[in-house]
Motif scaffolding. Structure first.
Motif, PDB file in Angstrom:
ATOM      1  N   SER A 158       0.761  -1.335  -0.013  1.00 40.50           N
ATOM      2  CA  SER A 158      -0.058   0.017  -0.145  1.00 40.50           C
ATOM      3  C   SER A 158       0.788   1.155   0.096  1.00 40.50           C
ATOM      4  O   SER A 158       0.410   2.255  -0.661  1.00 40.50           O
ATOM      5  CB  SER A 158      -1.047  -0.034   1.198  1.00 40.50           C
ATOM      6  N   VAL A 159       1.628   1.304   0.954  1.00 43.77           N
ATOM      7  CA  VAL A 159       2.618   2.243   1.009  1.00 43.77           C
ATOM      8  C   VAL A 159       3.449   2.569  -0.439  1.00 43.77           C
ATOM      9  O   VAL A 159       3.807   3.686  -0.957  1.00 43.77           O
ATOM     10  CB  VAL A 159       3.685   2.240   2.163  1.00 43.77           C
ATOM     11  N   ALA A 160       4.201   1.507  -1.055  1.00 45.48           N
ATOM     12  CA  ALA A 160       4.736   1.673  -2.181  1.00 45.48           C
ATOM     13  C   ALA A 160       3.959   2.001  -3.145  1.00 45.48           C
ATOM     14  O   ALA A 160       4.163   3.008  -4.364  1.00 45.48           O
ATOM     15  CB  ALA A 160       5.346   0.282  -2.605  1.00 45.48           C
ATOM     16  N   GLN A 161       2.446   1.826  -3.351  1.00 43.95           N
ATOM     17  CA  GLN A 161       1.606   2.328  -4.547  1.00 43.95           C
ATOM     18  C   GLN A 161       1.348   3.878  -4.143  1.00 43.95           C
ATOM     19  O   GLN A 161       1.363   4.598  -5.169  1.00 43.95           O
ATOM     20  CB  GLN A 161       0.227   1.504  -4.241  1.00 43.95           C
ATOM     21  N   LEU A 162       1.243   4.218  -2.794  1.00 40.72           N
ATOM     22  CA  LEU A 162       1.057   5.679  -2.751  1.00 40.72           C
ATOM     23  C   LEU A 162       2.451   6.362  -3.010  1.00 40.72           C
ATOM     24  O   LEU A 162       2.559   7.628  -3.535  1.00 40.72           O
ATOM     25  CB  LEU A 162       0.774   6.003  -1.149  1.00 40.72           C
ATOM     26  N   ALA A 163       3.658   5.799  -2.837  1.00 39.09           N
ATOM     27  CA  ALA A 163       4.824   6.305  -3.148  1.00 39.09           C
ATOM     28  C   ALA A 163       4.766   6.802  -4.706  1.00 39.09           C
ATOM     29  O   ALA A 163       5.464   7.621  -5.175  1.00 39.09           O
ATOM     30  CB  ALA A 163       5.980   5.680  -2.649  1.00 39.09           C
ATOM     31  N   GLU A 164       4.465   5.815  -5.481  1.00 35.95           N
ATOM     32  CA  GLU A 164       4.588   5.978  -6.874  1.00 35.95           C
ATOM     33  C   GLU A 164       3.602   7.076  -7.274  1.00 35.95           C
ATOM     34  O   GLU A 164       3.932   7.877  -8.112  1.00 35.95           O
ATOM     35  CB  GLU A 164       3.942   4.522  -7.544  1.00 35.95           C
ATOM     36  N   LEU A 165       2.671   7.178  -6.704  1.00 34.75           N
ATOM     37  CA  LEU A 165       1.592   8.286  -6.998  1.00 34.75           C
ATOM     38  C   LEU A 165       2.274   9.538  -6.573  1.00 34.75           C
ATOM     39  O   LEU A 165       2.105  10.685  -7.026  1.00 34.75           O
ATOM     40  CB  LEU A 165       0.274   8.015  -6.299  1.00 34.75           C
ATOM     41  N   ALA A 168      -0.239   7.659   3.974  1.00 30.55           N
ATOM     42  CA  ALA A 168       0.855   6.841   4.267  1.00 30.55           C
ATOM     43  C   ALA A 168       1.225   6.664   5.524  1.00 30.55           C
ATOM     44  O   ALA A 168       1.422   5.600   6.014  1.00 30.55           O
ATOM     45  CB  ALA A 168       1.899   7.102   3.455  1.00 30.55           C
ATOM     46  N   GLY A 169       1.384   7.659   6.008  1.00 28.83           N
ATOM     47  CA  GLY A 169       1.344   7.740   7.699  1.00 28.83           C
ATOM     48  C   GLY A 169       0.526   7.088   8.507  1.00 28.83           C
ATOM     49  O   GLY A 169       0.723   6.509   9.309  1.00 28.83           O
ATOM     50  N   GLN A 170      -0.655   7.316   7.956  1.00 33.07           N
ATOM     51  CA  GLN A 170      -1.924   6.647   8.786  1.00 33.07           C
ATOM     52  C   GLN A 170      -1.860   5.063   8.693  1.00 33.07           C
ATOM     53  O   GLN A 170      -2.323   4.482   9.445  1.00 33.07           O
ATOM     54  CB  GLN A 170      -3.048   7.459   8.114  1.00 33.07           C
ATOM     55  N   ILE A 171      -1.500   4.876   7.450  1.00 34.74           N
ATOM     56  CA  ILE A 171      -1.329   3.390   7.107  1.00 34.74           C
ATOM     57  C   ILE A 171      -0.161   2.479   8.108  1.00 34.74           C
ATOM     58  O   ILE A 171      -0.657   1.417   8.682  1.00 34.74           O
ATOM     59  CB  ILE A 171      -0.915   3.056   5.695  1.00 34.74           C
ATOM     60  N   ARG A 172       0.740   3.368   8.148  1.00 35.02           N
ATOM     61  CA  ARG A 172       1.733   2.919   9.039  1.00 35.02           C
ATOM     62  C   ARG A 172       1.407   2.967  10.525  1.00 35.02           C
ATOM     63  O   ARG A 172       1.760   2.005  11.417  1.00 35.02           O
ATOM     64  CB  ARG A 172       2.968   3.812   8.900  1.00 35.02           C
ATOM     65  N   ASP A 223      -2.015  15.200   0.861  1.00 35.62           N
ATOM     66  CA  ASP A 223      -3.001  13.865   1.294  1.00 35.62           C
ATOM     67  C   ASP A 223      -2.431  12.708   1.218  1.00 35.62           C
ATOM     68  O   ASP A 223      -2.437  11.698   2.000  1.00 35.62           O
ATOM     69  CB  ASP A 223      -4.077  14.187   0.507  1.00 35.62           C
ATOM     70  N   LEU A 224      -1.618  12.326   0.015  1.00 33.72           N
ATOM     71  CA  LEU A 224      -0.738  10.927  -0.022  1.00 33.72           C
ATOM     72  C   LEU A 224       0.174  10.784   0.822  1.00 33.72           C
ATOM     73  O   LEU A 224       0.271   9.609   1.725  1.00 33.72           O
ATOM     74  CB  LEU A 224      -0.196  10.937  -1.358  1.00 33.72           C
ATOM     75  N   GLN A 225       0.824  11.862   1.253  1.00 33.90           N
ATOM     76  CA  GLN A 225       1.821  11.639   2.435  1.00 33.90           C
ATOM     77  C   GLN A 225       1.098  11.369   4.017  1.00 33.90           C
ATOM     78  O   GLN A 225       1.405  10.433   4.463  1.00 33.90           O
ATOM     79  CB  GLN A 225       2.722  12.966   2.606  1.00 33.90           C
ATOM     80  N   THR A 226       0.039  12.134   3.901  1.00 38.73           N
ATOM     81  CA  THR A 226      -0.847  11.847   5.242  1.00 38.73           C
ATOM     82  C   THR A 226      -1.365  10.095   5.468  1.00 38.73           C
ATOM     83  O   THR A 226      -1.277   9.527   6.375  1.00 38.73           O
ATOM     84  CB  THR A 226      -1.898  12.903   5.338  1.00 38.73           C
TER      85      THR A 226
END
Length: 259
Positions: free
Chosen positions: A159-166, A205-209, A200-203
């Motif tokens: 999930s984090v990798a997908q958000l990192a690509e975006l 990713a942080g919430q998922i972690r 928003d993407l960074q937020t």
């Protein structure tokens, strides 16, 4: 005048009294056979362990990021019970047991069932050795936790990798806009929009972690199994009574038929 007795046919009590000796012998033989058969069998012990799971509703963000929103409690618990006997968990349990019992044999010994009232999965193992029964249960529980944690971490990483690509794509678009005319209101508006999406993407990713760190694999508590002291197999006396009752019924039916 009273009718002759033979016209009324044989009675159950009369047949029992007439063949009382044979009925008694058959009953005693059946009781003795049941006692000997049960006494010859080795005692069987049952070890029990439990895993209490966190409510799947508590991990809404993480589930939605994986594209798998939670729908049904029963299906969730049945999935976790089935995972107890999955090949990955059984292989891990066999390794924890140092190869004394293979995955196939563990699969035959383990019984897992779920409970919706307390959100838990119960693991039972019946074995002739009480200590070995408890060891198998605990190995399965440990294997389940290891596999569940690894799968959760893999899902978090994906999930984090997908958000990192975006996020990388948005950064490239921002760099391209920085070279254009800053005075153009359309360019400025697009830049602001991209910046908001990036934040928003960074937020997320942080919430998922954070969600994964708090809830992990969704396991609240593990109650390990202890070696049982008493067997769960039938006692010879009880089975002698059961076999004796069955023998008595069979002998009574035979006596009535003979009459």
């Amino acid at each position: 005048a009273a009718d002759p007795g033979w016209k009324r046919g044989p009675s159950l009590v009369g047949a029992l009294w007439r063949y009382r000796g044979a009925v008694l012998v058959v009953t005693l033989l059946a009781a003795v056979a049941g006692y000997i058969y049960t006494a010859a069998q080795p005692p069987v012990f049952e070890a029990v362990g439990r895993v209490t799971l966190a409510s799947p509703y508590d991990r809404t963000l993480f589930r939605n990021e994986r594209g798998a929103p939670f729908v049904e409690i029963d299906r969730f618990l049945n999935t976790q019970a089935n995972r107890m006997t999955s090949p990955d968990v059984l292989a891990e349990a066999s390794e924890l047991l140092e190869g004394r019992i293979g995955p196939g044999q563990i699969r035959q010994l383990v019984e897992a069932e779920s409970s919706t009232s307390v959100l838990e999965v119960t693991v039972r193992v019946r074995f002739e050795d009480p200590t070995e029964a408890a060891d198998v249960v605990n190995a399965v529980l440990q294997g389940y936790m290891t596999v569940a944690a690894a799968q959760t971490q893999a899902q978090v990483d994906a999930s984090v990798a997908q958000l990192a690509e975006l996020e990388a794509d948005l950064r490239q678009r921002l760099l391209a806009l920085s070279e254009e005319d800053d005075a153009d209101p359309a360019v400025q508006s697009e830049r602001d929009g991209l910046s908001e999406e990036l934040a928003d993407l960074q937020t997320r990713a942080g919430q998922i972690r954070a969600d994964a760190a708090v809830y992990g694999a969704g396991i609240e508590r593990v109650d390990s199994a202890v070696a049982p002291e008493l067997p769960v197999s039938e006692s010879p006396r009880r089975m002698a009574a059961v076999f004796g009752a069955l023998g008595f019924i069979a002998a009574l039916i035979g006596a009535f038929w003979r009459s």
